[in-house]
Design an enzyme around this catalytic site. Structure first.
Site, mmCIF file in Angstrom:
data_model
loop_
_atom_site.group_PDB
_atom_site.id
_atom_site.type_symbol
_atom_site.label_atom_id
_atom_site.label_comp_id
_atom_site.label_asym_id
_atom_site.label_seq_id
_atom_site.Cartn_x
_atom_site.Cartn_y
_atom_site.Cartn_z
ATOM 1 N N HIS A 44 5.946 -32.871 -12.141
ATOM 2 C CA HIS A 44 5.986 -33.223 -10.614
ATOM 3 C C HIS A 44 5.343 -32.035 -9.548
ATOM 4 O O HIS A 44 5.109 -31.828 -7.785
ATOM 5 C CB HIS A 44 8.007 -32.371 -10.116
ATOM 6 C CG HIS A 44 8.433 -32.978 -11.034
ATOM 7 N ND1 HIS A 44 9.466 -33.967 -10.208
ATOM 8 C CD2 HIS A 44 9.312 -32.533 -11.023
ATOM 9 C CE1 HIS A 44 10.169 -34.801 -11.081
ATOM 10 N NE2 HIS A 44 10.408 -33.467 -12.231
ATOM 11 N N CYS B 135 2.363 5.437 -2.862
ATOM 12 C CA CYS B 135 1.080 6.775 -2.857
ATOM 13 C C CYS B 135 2.060 7.866 -3.721
ATOM 14 O O CYS B 135 2.633 7.783 -3.970
ATOM 15 C CB CYS B 135 0.095 7.268 -2.006
ATOM 16 S SG CYS B 135 -0.325 5.848 -0.383
ATOM 17 N N TRP C 266 -3.448 4.208 -2.495
ATOM 18 C CA TRP C 266 -3.173 3.385 -2.609
ATOM 19 C C TRP C 266 -3.047 2.747 -1.139
ATOM 20 O O TRP C 266 -2.239 3.222 -0.317
ATOM 21 C CB TRP C 266 -1.702 2.016 -2.774
ATOM 22 C CG TRP C 266 -1.712 1.306 -3.677
ATOM 23 C CD1 TRP C 266 -2.444 1.001 -4.681
ATOM 24 C CD2 TRP C 266 -1.276 0.041 -2.631
ATOM 25 N NE1 TRP C 266 -2.228 -0.993 -3.985
ATOM 26 C CE2 TRP C 266 -1.566 -1.317 -2.861
ATOM 27 C CE3 TRP C 266 -0.181 0.296 -1.521
ATOM 28 C CZ2 TRP C 266 -0.891 -2.717 -2.890
ATOM 29 C CZ3 TRP C 266 0.020 -1.369 -0.837
ATOM 30 C CH2 TRP C 266 -0.240 -2.447 -1.104
ATOM 31 N N GLU D 130 6.713 -14.203 -16.212
ATOM 32 C CA GLU D 130 6.434 -13.021 -16.761
ATOM 33 C C GLU D 130 4.593 -12.995 -17.430
ATOM 34 O O GLU D 130 4.075 -12.104 -17.380
ATOM 35 C CB GLU D 130 7.632 -12.286 -17.437
ATOM 36 C CG GLU D 130 6.394 -10.940 -17.512
ATOM 37 C CD GLU D 130 6.520 -10.118 -17.083
ATOM 38 O OE1 GLU D 130 6.537 -10.251 -15.914
ATOM 39 O OE2 GLU D 130 5.940 -8.934 -17.248
ATOM 40 N N ARG E 149 0.719 5.612 -9.096
ATOM 41 C CA ARG E 149 1.853 5.323 -8.084
ATOM 42 C C ARG E 149 0.522 4.917 -6.750
ATOM 43 O O ARG E 149 0.389 4.038 -5.834
ATOM 44 C CB ARG E 149 2.093 6.325 -7.311
ATOM 45 C CG ARG E 149 3.280 7.106 -7.968
ATOM 46 C CD ARG E 149 3.722 8.129 -7.226
ATOM 47 N NE ARG E 149 4.932 7.782 -5.737
ATOM 48 C CZ ARG E 149 6.066 7.780 -5.399
ATOM 49 N NH1 ARG E 149 6.604 7.125 -6.691
ATOM 50 N NH2 ARG E 149 6.637 7.092 -4.803
ATOM 51 N N GLU F 262 -1.947 -10.297 -13.510
ATOM 52 C CA GLU F 262 -2.494 -8.824 -12.965
ATOM 53 C C GLU F 262 -3.868 -8.175 -13.800
ATOM 54 O O GLU F 262 -4.272 -7.072 -13.378
ATOM 55 C CB GLU F 262 -1.281 -8.300 -12.905
ATOM 56 C CG GLU F 262 -0.566 -7.991 -14.028
ATOM 57 C CD GLU F 262 0.632 -7.368 -13.715
ATOM 58 O OE1 GLU F 262 1.319 -6.284 -12.189
ATOM 59 O OE2 GLU F 262 2.294 -7.361 -14.307
ATOM 60 N N LYS G 24 1.458 -11.317 -16.114
ATOM 61 C CA LYS G 24 1.302 -10.229 -16.733
ATOM 62 C C LYS G 24 -0.705 -10.630 -17.102
ATOM 63 O O LYS G 24 -1.595 -9.611 -16.400
ATOM 64 C CB LYS G 24 1.326 -10.272 -18.174
ATOM 65 C CG LYS G 24 2.334 -9.688 -18.606
ATOM 66 C CD LYS G 24 3.053 -8.210 -18.193
ATOM 67 C CE LYS G 24 2.637 -7.222 -17.271
ATOM 68 N NZ LYS G 24 4.088 -7.808 -16.914
ATOM 69 N N ASN H 6 2.585 9.070 3.263
ATOM 70 C CA ASN H 6 3.582 8.093 1.883
ATOM 71 C C ASN H 6 3.842 7.045 2.054
ATOM 72 O O ASN H 6 4.779 7.395 3.365
ATOM 73 C CB ASN H 6 4.043 8.405 0.644
ATOM 74 C CG ASN H 6 4.166 7.457 -0.175
ATOM 75 O OD1 ASN H 6 3.634 5.741 -0.010
ATOM 76 N ND2 ASN H 6 5.385 7.423 -1.151
ATOM 77 N N GLY H 7 3.464 6.006 3.147
ATOM 78 C CA GLY H 7 4.155 5.102 3.397
ATOM 79 C C GLY H 7 3.854 4.074 4.811
ATOM 80 O O GLY H 7 1.726 4.348 4.824
ATOM 81 N N LYS I 290 2.180 1.085 -9.518
ATOM 82 C CA LYS I 290 2.865 1.146 -10.492
ATOM 83 C C LYS I 290 4.467 1.171 -9.553
ATOM 84 O O LYS I 290 5.396 0.389 -9.960
ATOM 85 C CB LYS I 290 3.305 3.123 -11.783
ATOM 86 C CG LYS I 290 3.829 2.364 -12.217
ATOM 87 C CD LYS I 290 3.819 1.210 -13.187
ATOM 88 C CE LYS I 290 4.817 1.346 -14.782
ATOM 89 N NZ LYS I 290 4.734 -0.353 -15.571
HETATM 90 O O1 M6R Z 1 9.571 -0.553 -10.509
HETATM 91 P P1 M6R Z 1 9.693 -1.865 -10.409
HETATM 92 O O2 M6R Z 1 10.460 -2.642 -11.239
HETATM 93 O O3 M6R Z 1 11.026 -2.264 -9.104
HETATM 94 O O4 M6R Z 1 8.899 -2.198 -9.821
HETATM 95 C C1 M6R Z 1 9.097 -3.966 -9.431
HETATM 96 C C2 M6R Z 1 7.219 -4.793 -9.162
HETATM 97 O O5 M6R Z 1 6.651 -3.726 -8.634
HETATM 98 C C3 M6R Z 1 6.321 -5.015 -10.558
HETATM 99 O O6 M6R Z 1 7.781 -5.365 -11.967
HETATM 100 C C4 M6R Z 1 5.512 -5.008 -10.688
HETATM 101 O O7 M6R Z 1 5.620 -6.241 -10.673
HETATM 102 C C5 M6R Z 1 4.387 -4.974 -11.542
HETATM 103 N N1 M6R Z 1 3.038 -4.995 -11.593
HETATM 104 C C6 M6R Z 1 4.597 -6.263 -13.532
HETATM 105 O O8 M6R Z 1 3.885 -5.637 -14.291
#
Ligand code: M6R
Length: 614
Positions: free
Chosen positions: A510, A2, A75, A487, A27, A494, A491, A101-102, A609
């Site tokens: 496998h 948050c 969040w 990756e 955030r 998400e 992408k 936040n937490g 984020k």
């Molecule tokens: O800030 P960070 O690089 O530690 O974040 C790690 C992950 O939360 C971040 O990479 C997340 O997987 C992204 N949404 C990927 O696009």
């Protein structure tokens, strides 16, 4: 996850808080709210479910006036993202207000105790317990700040919290317990600010005091006092933070993510700038270790989460190849809870674009406790990871607004390659000639990334139309491209909400090959490298089962057209640079699919984020 923003000074608080929350919306963006104390001493609260625009609408229709206020962008952890569950939360008397936040781990126990004492709750959040708890201590006769400090001592879990009291118009109290994202005090001209993250403070000031875990600050318009949660005074210094030069504007692109993908050549230059030394075969990278300590390393462990953990998988391979040190990549959340064998000859490299990811910070602490040496690769100077590590390699990617990481992924990998060269040269495992050739190749990487962005014309839009109805994708690659397959799948998941899996192409047979059918496109990363022939066998296995293959290969590979259903090209690149170059088509494919599906690409559902909760 948050965002918290607060202001106390001589200007109207509402517009400042709304702006602050807008810049923190990455955030968390499922609901938001503000509380402002009026000159008459009444606490006004506005909240809205959904994106920050809904709060702006509510606060514009019915503005709050006053010079002290706090705000929150959420969040959700406990309770659905609704107006009633949005922060700020008040106590039963309506005079104490809190943003949080937490995750309050003992909220059930505290809430039961408070209910038994007559407290009535209106939301189902864990947060609402906190103002009620503070109020109990105020009712016992403690000052507001003291009541907050004592209440803080009863909260289990990790938290960043800010609170106000209607009877204290010149005071804001904020504190941190553990790692639930930071909170920093910003020393402005016309008052004091607090924020979860630096970009929200830089429009007002570059002079900040970040709180450490276990610290509490009492802030007035003119001063601040920091103490530990045990009540011992702390001499907390101000630091000057850099104003991020990269504009957070879309620059004509439809989405921040597209802008951030397209600017990768430029930001790649930023991470290389000043680090490619004129000395033959050397990189200029400051590390907090002596040459002997580098020679004595016997293990490197990269830790990170999500996209950063994919970067870690590449980093480990590159370190082993060049510096000949046993290297591995681990998910920070798992590393922190197992009992890893690490010691002073282990280098732990924490990778986090935000520098605030709770699991990575805890894993760093775990590494410290075992005596390991630590550095961080991060995009955020002054972040917690930056402050905790012995040294940092900043990736200089500029602010990344899109929740899906793109440019920070590529720049993290580049930083890892610089690290690998630096370790290899010190350890004598890379000759001057080989290092010089590699550095020369790195200097051409921005140009290669530029080519990769343009080489496929509008193929991504065409493929998005062709495959938009597919509900599942598989991504396969080998060697340094296996993490790119993972990756690519992340992408796609998400931002398009289409299920995808990324794996080693060798793993396919496998088990996962059972998923292959006409409706399951397989993205095969197959540039002309030493594993190309192996990739061709895997591609043939998919096609033999009626699977459709979108093949990504090197420009000039003319035989490929007949072997796959659709071709995407990347420029020819030295092996170690292939991961960065091959990232571009998987990013663009995911982007165009998500855009075609009409999704909110920059703020996908359910995500945030910075993941500052466990
Ligand atoms: O800030 P960070 O690089 O530690 O974040 C790690 C992950 O939360 C971040 O990479 C997340 O997987 C992204 N949404 C990927 O696009």
């Amino acid at each position: 996850m948050c965002g918290i923003f607060g202001y106390l000074g001589y200007q109207e608080a509402q517009p400042l808080i709304i702006d602050g929350l807008t810049s923190l919306a990455y955030r968390g963006y499922d609901s938001a709210g503000i509380a402002v104390l009026s000159r008459g001493g009444a606490l006004g609260v506005r909240k809205a479910a959904g994106k920050i625009d809904n709060l702006i609408e509510a606060a514009t229709k019915s503005p709050l006036s006053g010079r002290l206020g706090i705000g929150h962008t959420r969040w959700a952890t406990h309770g659905e993202p609704s107006e009633v569950n949005a922060h700020p939360h008040l106590d039963g008397t309506g005079s104490i207000v809190v943003v949080h936040n937490g995750i309050l781990e003992n909220y059930g126990e505290l809430k039961a105790r408070l209910i038994a004492n007559g407290h009535v709750f209106s939301s189902v959040t864990d947060t609402e317990v906190i103002p009620h708890l503070i109020q109990e201590f105020v009712a016992e006769g403690l000052s507001f700040a003291e009541a907050v400090r004592i209440a803080a001592g009863q909260l289990r879990g990790a938290h960043a919290i800010a609170c106000l009291h209607a009877d204290h118009p010149e005071e804001m109290v904020t504190f941190r317990v553990g790692n639930a994202g930071g909170v920093a005090i910003g020393h402005g001209q016309g008052g004091m600010f607090i924020a979860s993250d630096m970009p929200a403070l830089t429009p007002h000031t570059t002079s900040v005091t970040p709180l450490e875990p276990g610290e509490l600050a009492i802030i007035t318009p003119e001063r601040y006092d920091v103490m530990t949660l045990d009540g011992k005074s702390v001499d907390a210094n101000r630091v000057t933070i850099a104003v991020n030069a990269t504009s957070a504007a879309k620059g004509g692109y439809k989405h921040f993510m597209l802008k951030e993908v397209m600017e990768q050549p430029e930001v790649a230059m930023s991470v290389l700038r000043g680090r490619l030394s004129f000395e033959p075969g050397e990189v200029a990278l400051d590390l907090p270790f002596t040459d002997q300590e580098i020679k004595d390393l016997n293990r490197v462990i990269f830790i990170g989460m999500g996209t950063s953990s994919h970067a870690c998988q590449i980093g480990a391979q590159v370190i082993e190849r060049l510096a000949r040190i046993a290297a591995s990549a681990e998910n920070s959340a798992e590393f922190r809870y197992r009992d890893p064998v690490v010691d002073k000859h282990t280098l732990v490299v924490a990778v986090a674009q935000s520098g605030e990811t709770a699991d990575t910070l805890e894993a760093m602490d775990r590494a410290h406790r075992s005596g390991a040496r630590t550095i961080t690769i991060t995009n955020t100077e002054g972040s917690q990871a930056y402050r905790r590590a012995e040294g940092a390699i900043l990736i200089h990617a500029g602010q990344e607004v899109g929740v899906a990481s793109s440019k920070t992924f590529v720049n993290s990998i580049i930083a890892m390659q610089l690290l690998a060269i630096r370790l290899a040269r010190t350890r004598g495992t890379l000759s001057t000639a080989a290092a010089t050739e590699y550095i020369e190749a790195l200097s051409h990487l921005p140009a290669l990334l530029g080519e990769a962005l343009n080489i496929n014309g509008n193929s991504f839009q065409r493929l998005a139309v062709k495959y938009a109805r597919s509900r599942r994708f598989l991504f396969i690659g080998r060697g340094l491209l296996e993490p790119i397959a993972r990756e690519g799948a992340l992408k796609l998941k998400e931002i398009s909400y289409i299920h995808a899996e990324g794996m080693s192409a060798a793993e396919l047979k496998h088990g996962p090959i059972a998923l292959v059918d006409r409706e399951t496109p397989v993205i095969a990363l197959a540039p002309l490298n030493d594993l190309y022939e192996k990739m061709l066998s895997n591609i043939a296995q998919v096609r033999a089962r009626d699977g459709q293959v979108i093949g990504i290969t090197s420009v000039g590979n003319h035989e490929f057209t007949g072997l796959v259903d659709d071709v995407l090209l990347i420029p020819e690149a030295p092996l170690l640079l292939e991961p960065m170059v091959a990232t571009i088509p998987v990013q663009l494919l995911a982007y165009h699919l998500a855009d075609l599906l009409g999704n909110d690409v920059d703020q996908p559902r359910n995500l945030a984020k910075s993941v500052v909760v466990e």
